[in-house]
Design a protein around this motif. Structure first.
Motif, PDB file in Angstrom:
ATOM      1  N   ILE A   1      36.151  39.571  37.986  1.00  0.00           N
ATOM      2  CA  ILE A   1      35.660  38.531  38.889  1.00  0.00           C
ATOM      3  C   ILE A   1      34.168  38.297  38.664  1.00  0.00           C
ATOM      4  O   ILE A   1      33.705  37.153  38.577  1.00  0.00           O
ATOM      5  CB  ILE A   1      35.942  38.911  40.354  1.00  0.00           C
ATOM      6  CG1 ILE A   1      37.452  38.897  40.620  1.00  0.00           C
ATOM      7  CG2 ILE A   1      35.224  37.965  41.314  1.00  0.00           C
ATOM      8  CD1 ILE A   1      37.841  39.459  41.976  1.00  0.00           C
ATOM      9  N   SER A   2      33.401  39.381  38.563  1.00  0.00           N
ATOM     10  CA  SER A   2      31.951  39.255  38.372  1.00  0.00           C
ATOM     11  C   SER A   2      31.611  38.552  37.065  1.00  0.00           C
ATOM     12  O   SER A   2      30.619  37.816  36.982  1.00  0.00           O
ATOM     13  CB  SER A   2      31.289  40.644  38.399  1.00  0.00           C
ATOM     14  OG  SER A   2      31.467  41.257  39.658  1.00  0.00           O
TER      15      SER A   2
ATOM     16  N   TYR B   1      41.383  48.358  41.080  1.00  0.00           N
ATOM     17  CA  TYR B   1      40.488  47.519  41.876  1.00  0.00           C
ATOM     18  C   TYR B   1      39.157  47.271  41.169  1.00  0.00           C
ATOM     19  O   TYR B   1      38.646  46.139  41.143  1.00  0.00           O
ATOM     20  CB  TYR B   1      40.253  48.168  43.237  1.00  0.00           C
ATOM     21  CG  TYR B   1      39.283  47.431  44.119  1.00  0.00           C
ATOM     22  CD1 TYR B   1      39.615  46.207  44.690  1.00  0.00           C
ATOM     23  CD2 TYR B   1      38.014  47.953  44.378  1.00  0.00           C
ATOM     24  CE1 TYR B   1      38.725  45.523  45.502  1.00  0.00           C
ATOM     25  CE2 TYR B   1      37.115  47.274  45.185  1.00  0.00           C
ATOM     26  CZ  TYR B   1      37.473  46.066  45.735  1.00  0.00           C
ATOM     27  OH  TYR B   1      36.580  45.384  46.530  1.00  0.00           O
ATOM     28  N   GLU B   2      38.589  48.314  40.587  1.00  0.00           N
ATOM     29  CA  GLU B   2      37.292  48.178  39.926  1.00  0.00           C
ATOM     30  C   GLU B   2      37.367  47.254  38.713  1.00  0.00           C
ATOM     31  O   GLU B   2      36.447  46.478  38.457  1.00  0.00           O
ATOM     32  CB  GLU B   2      36.756  49.551  39.521  1.00  0.00           C
ATOM     33  CG  GLU B   2      36.265  50.395  40.686  1.00  0.00           C
ATOM     34  CD  GLU B   2      35.162  49.695  41.485  1.00  0.00           C
ATOM     35  OE1 GLU B   2      34.311  49.031  40.852  1.00  0.00           O
ATOM     36  OE2 GLU B   2      35.169  49.800  42.716  1.00  0.00           O
TER      37      GLU B   2
ATOM     38  N   ARG C   1      39.350  44.767  38.374  1.00  0.00           N
ATOM     39  CA  ARG C   1      39.420  43.399  38.888  1.00  0.00           C
ATOM     40  C   ARG C   1      38.045  42.912  39.328  1.00  0.00           C
ATOM     41  O   ARG C   1      37.682  41.761  39.103  1.00  0.00           O
ATOM     42  CB  ARG C   1      40.408  43.317  40.044  1.00  0.00           C
ATOM     43  CG  ARG C   1      41.850  43.404  39.612  1.00  0.00           C
ATOM     44  CD  ARG C   1      42.714  42.600  40.532  1.00  0.00           C
ATOM     45  NE  ARG C   1      44.098  42.609  40.131  1.00  0.00           N
ATOM     46  CZ  ARG C   1      45.002  41.759  40.570  1.00  0.00           C
ATOM     47  NH1 ARG C   1      44.661  40.816  41.415  1.00  0.00           N
ATOM     48  NH2 ARG C   1      46.247  41.829  40.171  1.00  0.00           N
ATOM     49  N   ARG C   2      37.289  43.780  39.945  1.00  0.00           N
ATOM     50  CA  ARG C   2      35.943  43.394  40.367  1.00  0.00           C
ATOM     51  C   ARG C   2      35.093  43.022  39.159  1.00  0.00           C
ATOM     52  O   ARG C   2      34.309  42.065  39.210  1.00  0.00           O
ATOM     53  CB  ARG C   2      35.285  44.541  41.134  1.00  0.00           C
ATOM     54  CG  ARG C   2      35.800  44.737  42.545  1.00  0.00           C
ATOM     55  CD  ARG C   2      34.967  45.737  43.314  1.00  0.00           C
ATOM     56  NE  ARG C   2      33.570  45.309  43.415  1.00  0.00           N
ATOM     57  CZ  ARG C   2      32.612  46.047  43.980  1.00  0.00           C
ATOM     58  NH1 ARG C   2      32.901  47.255  44.463  1.00  0.00           N
ATOM     59  NH2 ARG C   2      31.380  45.601  44.053  1.00  0.00           N
ATOM     60  N   GLU C   3      35.242  43.760  38.084  1.00  0.00           N
ATOM     61  CA  GLU C   3      34.495  43.460  36.863  1.00  0.00           C
ATOM     62  C   GLU C   3      34.895  42.100  36.303  1.00  0.00           C
ATOM     63  O   GLU C   3      34.042  41.319  35.863  1.00  0.00           O
ATOM     64  CB  GLU C   3      34.730  44.551  35.826  1.00  0.00           C
ATOM     65  CG  GLU C   3      34.123  45.901  36.203  1.00  0.00           C
ATOM     66  CD  GLU C   3      34.510  47.007  35.238  1.00  0.00           C
ATOM     67  OE1 GLU C   3      35.168  46.687  34.213  1.00  0.00           O
ATOM     68  OE2 GLU C   3      34.185  48.170  35.503  1.00  0.00           O
TER      69      GLU C   3
ATOM     70  N   TYR D   1      46.435  45.399  41.335  1.00  0.00           N
ATOM     71  CA  TYR D   1      45.329  45.281  42.287  1.00  0.00           C
ATOM     72  C   TYR D   1      44.933  46.617  42.905  1.00  0.00           C
ATOM     73  O   TYR D   1      43.765  46.984  42.913  1.00  0.00           O
ATOM     74  CB  TYR D   1      45.701  44.285  43.387  1.00  0.00           C
ATOM     75  CG  TYR D   1      44.630  44.141  44.437  1.00  0.00           C
ATOM     76  CD1 TYR D   1      43.465  43.434  44.174  1.00  0.00           C
ATOM     77  CD2 TYR D   1      44.778  44.734  45.689  1.00  0.00           C
ATOM     78  CE1 TYR D   1      42.465  43.311  45.135  1.00  0.00           C
ATOM     79  CE2 TYR D   1      43.783  44.612  46.648  1.00  0.00           C
ATOM     80  CZ  TYR D   1      42.629  43.908  46.364  1.00  0.00           C
ATOM     81  OH  TYR D   1      41.647  43.804  47.311  1.00  0.00           O
TER      82      TYR D   1
END
Length: 221
Positions: free
Chosen positions: A90-91, A83-84, A86-88, A79
């Motif tokens: 999730i999106s 972080y980035e 993970r954001r990808e 995490y």
């Protein structure tokens, strides 16, 4: 006198040794890379990373939650460092969880499905990838319309409910998704995937079952 001096010298060496050893950093015992999880009388050998930093349970549990990324059930990237990434995930709707529950500890799938049907859901005509589709009428809320997920049922050849799904209707969620609840070999699964995969709901189920079957330790004595 010499005996007294020698005794004092030995005592001094012992005290010095204790102090030095006490100052040395303690070597932590490495945790096993795997966790043995028992659920519904089945034993699984699960990589610790699938618990995503949470304390995993190794005893016979009522439920277990695993976290991963689709489509290949990979362990999530760290995490803080990733972080980035993970954001990808999730999106794109690819960061997911799998809830596993012992069948004996939960209501049967057909009972939970029937309970939802009693909440104003209306059946839609047509075939929806081999499923029955039910929608909830949009109602006016205090600040915006109240919209519930669409509800889908799977039935066997005898008309018995065997599984159910909730899926995001149009314009409801930022990342539209489906959650599928079904039973396999004593374990109730709840898995999620992007709503665009609804036509492939059977493949998504098979993939989840194959993933867990591969982790199972069999022929234990």
């Amino acid at each position: 006198m010499s005996i007294h001096k020698n005794s004092m010298k030995i005592l001094f060496i012992l005290l010095l040794t204790v102090l030095v050893v006490g100052c040395l950093p303690k070597v932590k015992k490495d945790k096993s890379e795997f966790v043995k999880v028992v659920i519904a009388d089945r034993t699984f050998k699960v990589l610790r990373g699938y618990f995503d930093g949470r304390t995993p349970s190794g005893k016979d549990s009522e439920s277990v939650v695993l976290e991963y990324s689709l489509p290949d059930f990979e362990i999530l990237p760290p995490y803080t460092q990733e972080y980035e990434k993970r954001r990808e995930l999730i999106s794109a709707g690819l960061q997911r969880t799998m809830l596993l529950e012992a069948e004996r500890n939960r209501p049967p799938v057909h009972v939970s499905a029937s309970n939802h049907l009693g909440k104003d859901y209306m059946r839609q005509e047509g075939d929806f990838y081999g499923l029955e589709k039910y929608v909830y009428p949009v109602k006016e809320g205090k600040y915006k319309p109240y919209i519930r997920d669409d509800f889908f049922l799977e039935r066997d050849s005898n008309g018995q409910i065997t599984s159910h799904l909730f899926c995001s209707p149009p314009n409801k969620d930022k990342v539209p998704s489906c959650n599928h609840r079904f039973l396999d070999k004593g374990v109730i699964y709840k898995i999620g995937w992007p709503v665009r995969e609804l036509p492939n709901w059977q493949k998504q189920r098979e993939a989840a079952i194959e993933f867990m079957d591969a982790l199972e330790i069999k022929n234990l004595k």
